[in-house]
Every structure is written in C-alpha cells, then in structure tokens.
Design an enzyme around this catalytic site. Structure first.
Site, PDB file in Angstrom:
ATOM      1  N   LYS A  45      72.927 -50.887 140.533  1.00 39.02           N
ATOM      2  CA  LYS A  45      73.740 -52.051 140.179  1.00 39.02           C
ATOM      3  C   LYS A  45      75.131 -51.847 140.780  1.00 39.02           C
ATOM      4  O   LYS A  45      75.606 -50.725 140.854  1.00 39.02           O
ATOM      5  CB  LYS A  45      73.828 -52.165 138.635  1.00 39.02           C
ATOM      6  CG  LYS A  45      74.823 -53.211 138.130  1.00 39.02           C
ATOM      7  CD  LYS A  45      74.377 -54.630 138.427  1.00 39.02           C
ATOM      8  CE  LYS A  45      75.514 -55.642 138.297  1.00 39.02           C
ATOM      9  NZ  LYS A  45      75.217 -56.948 138.914  1.00 39.02           N
ATOM     10  N   ASN A 126      79.598 -52.974 149.036  1.00 35.36           N
ATOM     11  CA  ASN A 126      79.411 -54.406 148.833  1.00 35.36           C
ATOM     12  C   ASN A 126      80.728 -55.118 149.082  1.00 35.36           C
ATOM     13  O   ASN A 126      81.592 -55.153 148.210  1.00 35.36           O
ATOM     14  CB  ASN A 126      78.906 -54.634 147.405  1.00 35.36           C
ATOM     15  CG  ASN A 126      78.815 -56.099 147.048  1.00 35.36           C
ATOM     16  OD1 ASN A 126      78.940 -56.963 147.908  1.00 35.36           O
ATOM     17  ND2 ASN A 126      78.605 -56.370 145.774  1.00 35.36           N
ATOM     18  N   CYS A 129      80.482 -59.558 147.135  1.00 40.38           N
ATOM     19  CA  CYS A 129      80.042 -60.164 145.882  1.00 40.38           C
ATOM     20  C   CYS A 129      80.799 -61.455 145.600  1.00 40.38           C
ATOM     21  O   CYS A 129      82.024 -61.459 145.470  1.00 40.38           O
ATOM     22  CB  CYS A 129      80.210 -59.210 144.705  1.00 40.38           C
ATOM     23  SG  CYS A 129      79.676 -59.986 143.171  1.00 40.38           S
ATOM     24  N   GLY A 216      66.624 -65.392 146.233  1.00 46.60           N
ATOM     25  CA  GLY A 216      65.201 -65.710 146.070  1.00 46.60           C
ATOM     26  C   GLY A 216      64.614 -66.338 147.327  1.00 46.60           C
ATOM     27  O   GLY A 216      65.302 -66.491 148.340  1.00 46.60           O
TER      28      GLY A 216
END
Ligand SMILES: Cc1cc2nc3c(=O)[nH]c(=O)nc-3n(C[C@H](O)[C@H](O)[C@H](O)COP(=O)(O)OP(=O)(O)OC[C@H]3O[C@@H](n4cnc5c(N)ncnc54)[C@H](O)[C@@H]3O)c2cc1C
Ligand SMILES: Cc1cc2nc3c(=O)[nH]c(=O)nc-3n(C[C@H](O)[C@H](O)[C@H](O)COP(=O)(O)OP(=O)(O)OC[C@H]3O[C@@H](n4cnc5c(N)ncnc54)[C@H](O)[C@@H]3O)c2cc1C
Ligand SMILES: Cc1cc2nc3c(=O)[nH]c(=O)nc-3n(C[C@H](O)[C@H](O)[C@H](O)COP(=O)(O)O)c2cc1C
Ligand SMILES: Cc1cc2nc3c(=O)[nH]c(=O)nc-3n(C[C@H](O)[C@H](O)[C@H](O)COP(=O)(O)O)c2cc1C
Ligand code: FES
Ligand code: FES
Lengths: 300, 250, 300, 250
Positions: A45, A126, A129, A216
């Site tokens: 995470k 990252n 985000c 997705g």
C-alpha cells in the site's frame, strides 16, 4: 521446461505477476486465501512518511467495468510499516516493493532513507497519486518536475528505484524519458486515471475531492497503449498495469513490452485472481510453445 | 486456507414484499455447507461479466443445514439482477466475512431494525438466548414479522404510512432504559438516533453499519469509517461496532 | 411548463441532445427508426475534402464497456456530402453540424469554404481524429498547433465554429483556452481516447494502425472530469460527450457545465437511445422541479 | 417506422452438437411475429449491462409462425451467455437486417457451408424452389444434416477428422461446373477457395460474409469490406455479395 522467471533491476521475480499497490494491503488478508510465495512480488500500500487516515466521504464508487477510488493514501506511515507490516511481508518468500508516496520532495527523501536500511527489494516511487491534494499530483504531470524529483530521490535511494507513472501525465513518453534520464531503474505504469462522477439528485460530486482515480478493465486499452509507447522509447524495464483481469490481458502487456505486470483492481473481484493469472500465463506458454517470456516480450 | 468465491445454487428466490426478496443458496460442493455467524455477510456475484463490476455485500439472514438465506431489497442494478435469478441458477459468493455480533450479551435485549436492516437481526434473534424485544420499522409493507412472533417478548411494528402498526418511526416507540443491551441495523439516520438515545441513558448499543465495498476482505480500505479508534473497516473490524465508537458525520 | 431548449452560438436547439459524429452517419438509417426532428441536432460523419475509403483490417473491436474503432474517416468527401447527404439532412427539422476533419490546414480551409455557402448550421472542427495518420492527430495534442489551426479556420469560416477536442491533448484546459482565444464559438469534448489491443495468438496489434479510438461508457468518468475542468476555465458554450448511455449520464455532463451533450457509441447499442435520453431528461426535470436546464448547468 | 430492439422469449435453447446450439424465440408482443428473408440476420442482446457491450449478429436459420430459429456456435463471451439461457428467458433483438439472398436464382444450385455457416443456408434451402445439392463441412460432429436429407438431390458431408463422411474439406468434393449458381457461407478461407473455383469455371457465386459489427444498421461503417464497387457494409448492402465483387485480402 518453461520458465516464467523475470529479472529487473537485478532482482529476480519467480514470475512476472506482481500485485499492485493499494489493492493488496500488506498481504495479510490475501495470505488467508493462498500462499503469497506464489506471487512474483507484492507492492505495498502506498506509504507516506507519516501515518494518514485518508479521505472522508465516499471512497469507492462503481462505474462501467471499473471503479473510482478516493482512499487518500490511508496508511500506517513508514515507521509503522517497518515495525508492523514489513516483518510479516519478509517471511512470505516473494519480492517486496515498497510503494512510496508523498506531498513534498523532502518527505520522499526521508521516507526513502528510512527504507534504505530495510530488507525491501525495490522502491516504487509513486509520483502520481491523484488523491493527495498537495504536490502528489503535480509531480506526475509535468516531465520537468518529475525529472527533478526523481533525480533527488535517486541519489538518496540505495535500493533499485522504480518510478510509477501517472496516465494523467501531459506526455507519457516524454515523462518516461525524463524519469529514465533522472536515473530510474525501471518504470511502472499506469496509476489511476483522473475521473469524476456526479450525484445528480444531490447535485454534488460523488467524491469530496471532486475527482477520483479510475481503475479496472475500463482503462486497459489506454494503459496498454501507453505501455507500448513507453517501451519503444526507453531501455529500462517496464512494469505494465491497468485493468489486467486475466492471463490474456497480462500477455498483451508483455507483448507490448512489459517485463512484469501488476494486478490491481482485479484483486477485489476475486482474492486469488493473481494465481489464476499466473497459471494462465504458464498454460499459454505451454500451448504456444514459449519457453521464456523473453521470446514474446515486445514482439508487437 | 480460506476458499475464494464458491458457487451456490438457488433452491428458491421469492418476492416476499414489494421490492423485497428472499433467496436461498445451497452449495455446489458436495460435503460442504455455508457457514457464518449473525452479523457476518457474504459478497455475492450474480454475473460473470465486468459490468456490474463489484460483488454486493449481503448479510446472512439465516443458515440451516448448510443452506444460507439472504433477505434483500432491490435497490440498483446488482440487486435487480439477483431478483431475476431463478431456481437452479448459480451465483458466486465469498464469505462469511466480517466479525459479526457478539453473542455473549447480557440481560434484556432490544433489537431495532429499519427496513431491510431486519435481515441480520433475524439471524441474531435466532441465536441469542436472551430475553428480547424486537422493534421493526418499515416504509409500508412489513415482512418477516411472522418469523419474529413467539420468539421475543414484544414485537413493535411501525410503518411510515401507518398501513400496519404504529404510524411513524421505530425510534418513537423505543425506550432505551428498559434494556441492558441494544442492537440496531438500518438506515444511518435511524442508527444515529438510536445511538443518541442509548448514549443518553448509558445503555450499551451495537450497530451494524453499511458502506460501499470493493474487496469485502479488508484490503481496499474503501469501506473504512471514522471511529474513536481511527479508521476501521466495515468489512473486517465491522460491520458491527459499538455505537459509542462510531463517529457519525453530519 | 419545462423547457429543454438550449441556445449556443446563436443557434437554437430544441433539446440538448445531439447525436455524435461518426455514430449516426448522415441520419438516413436512423430515420427509419424515429423522426429525426425529435433530436436537438445531428453532427455529420467526419468529412474530409476528398472522399476516403477509410482503414483496412479490423475496424471495430469490443472491449470492456466500450469499443475501439479504426474506421479511418470513411466518408463521401465535402462535395459528395453537399450533393447527396445534405439535402436529406436539411429536411429533417433539426440542427445540422458538419463535422470537418482533415490532414492539412489547407484541406480544412477549402472544406470550410465549401460549407460556408450551404445551409448547415454549425461547423464542428475535428482536430482530433486519432485514425488519420498525417496531421489530424497532432493538431489536437499541442495547444499551440491547435491555436494556429483554429485561428486560420476561424477567419475562413462564416458559420458558428465549434472545435472538437481530443482527450489525448497534453493539457485539456490549456487546449480549451487556446481554442477559445483563437476564436472558437464553442467546444465539444471529448473525441475518442487513443487505445490499443493485441491479438496474443497472432502476436500482432488488433488494428492495422496499431492504436485505435476508445469510446463508450468506459471513458465516461474521464470525459466528465474533462468537461468539468474545461467548463470552469472558459466562457464559451460546451458540448459534452463521452460514454453517455442514459439521461442520468446526460444530466451529469450538464451539471458539470455542458450546454448540450452528444450521444455517440450508445447509438449502436439501441438505434433510438437518443429518444430515451431526451425523454429521460424531460422526466428528470419534471420530477426535480427544474424548469430550464440553466438551473442546473454547472451547479457542481 | 421500424421498431428498435424487441423482446423475444425463449421456448427452447438446446445443444445439438458440441458447442452448437439451436435457440428458438417467440415474440413478447401480442399479434406480432418475427420476419425475415434467408440471408438476413438479427442483432441479439442477452444481457442488460454494458459488458458484453455490443449485440451479436446471428443469421435467421428458420422462421415459422413468427417463431424464429437461430443456430449458433459458442465462440466467445456473447454466445456463451446465449448458451446459458433457458426456456422462458427473454432477450432483445433487432432485425431483420441486411439484404439477404436473391431468391430468384436460376438452374441447379450448390449450397456450400463450412461449420456454422450452415445456419443461413438451411433457411435458404427451404425457400429456394431450385434443384439443389448441399455440401456441408464440419470439424468433427455434423449437425442439422437430417433437415437437409430429402430436400436436396445430393448431400455431401465432410469432416476434418473423418469421423463422418468424407475426411477433409467440402471444397475437395465440390465440382463448380455442375451448377448454374453457387451459394456459400462459412469461414473466409473456405469462401475464398469456393469463389476462386467458381470464377475459374465462370459459375456465378454468392457469398454470405461475416465481419465484426457495432450498429448492424449501416451507420458505424465498422463492418465495411473492400469490394470492386468500393467499401460496402456487410450489415446493409450484405451480408450476401456476389463472389466476384468481394476483394479478399491476403
Ligand atoms: C455489511 C453489509 C451487509 C448488507 N446486508 C444487506 C442485506 O442483508 N440485505 C440487503 O438488501 N442489503 C444489504 N446491504 C446493502 C446492499 O449491499 C446494497 O443494497 C447493495 O449493494 C446495492 O447494490 P445494487 O447493485 O442494487 O445498487 P447500486 O446502486 O447499483 O450499487 C452500486 C454500488 O454501490 C454499492 N452500494 C449501493 N448502495 C449500497 C449500500 N446501501 N450499502 C453498501 N453498498 C452499497 C453496491 O454494492 C455497488 O458496489 C448490506 C450492506 C453491507 C455493507
Ligand atoms: C451477418 C452475420 C451472421 C452471422 N450468423 C451467425 C449464425 O447464424 N450463427 C453463428 O453461430 N454465428 C453467426 N455469426 C457469427 C457470430 O456473430 C459471432 O460468432 C459472434 O458474434 C461471436 O460473439 P462472441 O461473443 O461469442 O465472441 P467474442 O469473441 O467474445 O466477440 C467479441 C466481439 O467480436 C465480434 N465477433 C467475434 N467473432 C465474430 C465473427 N466471426 N463474426 C462477426 N463478429 C464477430 C462479436 O460480435 C463481438 O462484438 C454471424 C456473423 C455475421 C456478421
Ligand atoms: C483502492 C485503490 C487504492 C490504490 N492505492 C494506491 C497506492 O497507494 N499507491 C499507488 O501507487 N497506486 C495505488 N492504486 C493504483 C493501483 O496500484 C493501479 O496503479 C491502478 O489501480 C491501475 O491498475 P488496475 O486497473 O489493475 O487497478 C490504487 C488503486 C486502487 C483501486
Ligand atoms: C465508429 C465511430 C466513428 C467516429 N467517427 C468520428 C468522426 O468521423 N468525427 C468525429 O469528430 N468523431 C468521431 N467519433 C467520435 C465520437 O463522435 C465521439 O466523440 C466519441 O465516440 C466519444 O463519445 P461516445 O463515448 O459517446 O461514443 C467516432 C466514434 C466512433 C465510435
Ligand atoms: S471493502 Fe475493501 S476494505 Fe472493506
Ligand atoms: S455494423 Fe455498423 S455499419 Fe455495419
């Protein structure tokens, strides 16, 4: 004999399937469903220097063939991670990527420094985000800003450094080139797309932050195109992701040039979907007479 | 190792009130029966394709001989698809999930449901040995009240349109100080009122919360809610929380 | 009494529902299913100066909640349009937008010039078709190039000029601002996203052109976000589109700031879906006590 | 005005060979029956949601008393969903679409099918009054050949694995010069061979083509194929073309 082994940045993955940051926690919950040692790797995470509670309001919203999320980097902070999560992860027998987010360059540097002395294998930076309001976003949009951040982090970082790119970048190829020049050992793409939804009865955005991250299968065609373009442009290894739901999707990303792939939102659809994907890749290789993924990587 | 999604086959899926259905599911795996405690839930998928995309969380409303009963209200696309399933159709389910209710509560218990919030409380009622009263509020047509009759001391039925029982909300009948423990499930405004009433009288209250879920197993953090002990996951630490710890936003 | 009327660029639309370019031909086939006079407007198939046969190979490919297309602007050319299609369209009692594409600035100018003397109501300048290899794409990516093209076309064009933006633009807001400055009377967005698919058994891209345009509900969250951002940034009217499938989607775009909306890929799913959307909007307005769309436009 | 998608209800949907199903559909609208000529097709949707996204084109294989018969092969997700539909289930269909076969052909006719390409030819066979031979090739298990028996002069069956009839391809048995008209439907390589054989002997040949479709009504231009008269739409000008006009790419 087929081999699914892949090496990137000097780290060996037993197979190319890594579970994506933010979709697998630190692995504990999934360990109840399958041995994590079967995975190529786990990306933690997203971690920030300090513990974060994340965003309020609706955090997950279903859309056509995908979800939008506005979790807002809820995480235990780097120290909490090292103390409470890493010991568990280290025991699982798989490659560990620490996904590091942040609001400021300084925060990144301190976080990376703390991780330097741990047993994590790779840092996944990252810079993209979309759910953190200050800084986080901007780093991943303009190639020039990204170059500066990556250069600094690179010199602070003793681990292999993979930079995770945002599909919201102005020019994904230029962005990839900048990060490469700045010393990234690899790139992972894509993070979520910036999207929006409106509650027409309340006449308000669904998310408190107005926009949220789309992921997705709905994003797969765009993500695949980006991985393809980037892999033609840079020479460092690429981890491809965005909407991968089955082995066929995974093979597409590999044929587009990815060394490894990450399974993200799909983990929510079936806890052990990554195992289906690993097995599917093996079967595809057998059926098609492919001995090593090198044979098909970037064939397109 | 826990099992991932299992297939369940439908012996019956019937409408019991407007928009309200009762679906039973038997396992497709020989020698296996569905399990779960009151307050736990399953993630249900009634589709193979990617739209709808997510599974839907539904509470266990009963389990007997390994056959599970779900009581659900048609709200959107997913539950609409559920309502169209017929005997012999197969769907996929993951569970039991969540921590469920504490079954070791003491003294006299009030169960308070609003609408479809009755689903988990029915199962809880069957498993609790306590002396209980059941308050159930409905919009218009009550359902499942025949299953309560005889199993509790008093049953209080309210409907918003007054078609059956008291006209109004359950919270208008409920007197917290009569109970040692209060357990409630329903729309958030109702839960909030119940919690406030109980807090005022210092009566312990447990609430079963709803939130949008992606994974159902604790990893996406999508279902986390604010509590006095930080962000807690409805799917993992919940769905049952002590009423005192939940921070309701306004 | 509710009114769904909208005015943009001095043209009145009886309702905000326009059918999108390339998804409605020139209306003939749909006229068999419902009276085209019910529509707010029709945007013609993208027209180029000369007749085009379009692309070879696979042209349509289904993906999760959407399609990819690589039609390649098959069209009868401006003259063919004026001679054979426009007379039919003029009789339908709805606003006509001529969607104009092209490979070169010169081509645009000549096309627009030919359309100046016709009865079309609006020119929709497509600077973003991803299926034309030369020029077409580039115009829609960089704000600077777009500014130049739109400036020239503006001065050649005697009709209201709407510029159709590509979501592949580097910075959609900057792009919108540039086109506005260059004299566009309105903007429509978005066109298709650049995506890719790979046939893993043949180890080749599905499309001869490698990439293709992604459309349908899968792109809606991103399209909506872009319409929202653009509508906050510019003062000219906006036509919002991208994945609109029902009245709820349409209302979302209007609440995000769009004056009109376009229905594209949805036309393939049900020939008279635009009528469902028009009726849905009317019912929504009744249920919510909305008399004019002005009350909700941009409320978010 | 033509009607948009109509609902059809399934009286039967049965497997008749491995992966091959026959589905009948009756109308849900009283007083209406399905219509269509041989070679025409319908766009079928067996799902309400947006994945799968597009309807699937399926040829009319028969119509009698307004009840339509489709013969289909399970290839991907859409046809898989069709195969799971049961008696009483409803699906949506748009049609009849396309121009269909010319029924005024002269002389002796050869019908040549490969695999599921038999579907439209069966209906055509029933409507043509001509003297006919039927060549049907299958991978392994033949189907529908009992419907042909007695309706044509000769029936030639081939299977690729030799399990029934001649082992090999239909094109190995077919002699073009025996016929005045040849009509074929099946995999493109087969069609191509048939067309070449006929061209060589100057026998008129009609082919029913397949292509990916979005709209099915002529507007997306997704199904257009190259012909000697430019790009033509399989869904509108087709699916039947003269073999001479189709330009097969290599
Ligand atoms: C732990 C738990 C137990 C539940 N038990 C029951 C039960 O026993 N019976 C019952 O009828 N309902 C129950 N619900 C509510 C049920 O999950 C929702 O009504 C259902 O998900 C709505 O799905 P839909 O597709 O019909 O609606 P849509 O609006 O189409 O759903 C869109 C998305 O939002 C989510 N969503 C929408 N409303 C809710 C909601 N109220 N709660 C959670 N997610 C929502 C859906 O899961 C889906 O992901 C429970 C919810 C939770 C969290
Ligand atoms: C005019 C016409 C008539 C047809 N008649 C019949 C028939 O009577 N019986 C029958 O079994 N099949 C028929 N087909 C083929 C049938 O349409 C495809 O097999 C079917 O669409 C495959 O869908 P799927 O979801 O199973 O496959 P998927 O691969 O999941 O489909 C993905 C997409 O590709 C399209 N597609 C895939 N293969 C084909 C193909 N071969 N032709 C056209 N589109 C394709 C699908 O329609 C869908 O849009 C016909 C095709 C056309 C064009
Ligand atoms: C709920 C959720 C949380 C996420 N959290 C993170 C995160 O903390 N750090 C990060 O780099 N990416 C995060 N992501 C992005 C995913 O890792 C991935 O890049 C993205 O979802 C696209 O892949 P997918 O379509 O396979 O999910 C998150 C995604 C989701 C859905
Ligand atoms: C098959 C197809 C053809 C298209 N042709 C054109 C075109 O010629 N000109 C144009 O400006 N846009 C064209 N588009 C883009 C649509 O007008 C629209 O901008 C896009 O599809 C997004 O909207 P949607 O998701 O509602 O389809 C085409 C889209 C499709 C699917
Ligand atoms: S639903 Fe994912 S953490 Fe609860
Ligand atoms: S399928 Fe759209 S034109 Fe033929």
């Amino acid at each position: 004999m087929i081999s699914t082994k892949v090496e990137i940045c000097g780290v060996e993955f037993k197979n190319p399937v890594i579970v994506a940051s933010g979709t697998f926690g630190f692995g504990r919950e999934y360990a109840e469903y399958f041995p994590l040692s079967r995975l190529g790797g786990i990306s933690s995470k997203g971690l920030t220097l300090n513990k974060r509670d994340g965003n309020k309001g609706i955090r997950i919203y279903e859309v056509a063939s995908g979800i939008m999320n506005s979790i807002g980097l809820q995480n235990p902070g780097i120290d909490g991670f090292i103390e409470n999560e890493l010991p568990f992860m280290e025991k699982q027998g798989t490659v560990i990527l620490a996904n590091v987010g942040g609001n400021t360059l300084e925060e990144y540097i301190i976080s990376v420094d703390k991780l330097n002395d741990t047993n994590i294998d790779i840092i996944e930076l990252n810079i993209s985000c979309p759910n953190v309001k200050k800084g986080g976003m901007a780093f991943g949009i303009r190639s020039k800003t990204a170059y500066e951040v990556v250069t600094e982090v690179r010199s602070a970082c003793k681990k292999p450094l993979i930079v995770k790119l945002s599909p919201n970048a102005e020019d994904i190829v230029e962005m990839a080139e900048s990060c490469t020049k700045a010393g990234a050992d690899g790139l992972s793409l894509v993070n979520t797309f910036n999207g929006m939804a409106i509650d027409i009865y309340n006449r308000k955005p669904v998310f408190n932050n107005i926009t949220a991250g789309l992921s997705g299968p709905c994003i797969k065609p765009i993500a695949l195109r980006m991985v393809y373009e980037v892999s033609k442009a840079v020479d460092i290894p690429i981890i491809g992701l965005g909407g991968i739901m089955d082995y066929g999707d995974a093979i597409e990303f590999i044929m587009a040039g990815a060394h490894c792939i990450q399974v993200g939102t799909a983990n929510f659809i079936k806890p052990d979907i990554s195992i289906d994907i690993i097995e599917g890749i093996e079967e595809f290789m057998k059926d098609e007479g492919i001995k090593s993924l090198d044979e098909i990587r970037g064939v397109v | 190792m826990k099992r991932s999604y299992r297939k369940g086959i439908i012996p019956s899926n019937i409408q019991i009130a407007p928009n309200i259905y009762e679906m039973k599911l038997a396992t497709c795996d020989p020698g296996f029966g569905f399990k779960g405690k009151p307050g736990q839930f399953y993630m249900l998928r009634g589709w193979e394709a990617m739209d709808p995309f997510l599974a839907r969380p539904i509470s266990i409303s009963d389990i007997s001989n390994g056959v599970i009963t779900f009581l659900y209200e048609v709200r959107g696309r997913g539950t609409h698809i559920f309502s169209k399933l017929k005997e012999g159709d197969v769907l996929e389910l993951l569970g039991p999930l969540g921590a469920g209710f504490d079954l070791n509560v003491k003294g006299k218990v009030a169960l308070i449901s609003g609408g479809i919030g009755i689903a988990p409380l029915i199962y809880l009622m069957k498993r609790l040995g306590n002396n209980m009263d059941f308050y159930c509020g409905f919009r218009s047509v009550p359902y499942y009240t025949d299953r309560i009759e005889g199993k509790v001391n008093n049953i209080y039925i309210t409907t918003e349109d007054g078609s059956v029982g008291h006209k109004g909300f359950v919270t208008e009948l409920f007197i917290p100080e009569k109970y040692d423990t209060v357990i409630t499930c329903g729309p958030t405004p109702m839960i909030k009122t119940v919690v406030e009433m109980c807090k005022e009288k210092n009566v312990p209250v447990y609430v079963s919360m709803e939130n949008r879920m992606a994974c159902g197993i604790g990893t996406c953090l999508g279902c986390a809610i604010e509590t006095t002990s930080g962000m807690l996951r409805v799917c993992k630490e919940g769905p049952v929380f002590s009423g005192e710890e939940v921070i309701f936003d306004d």
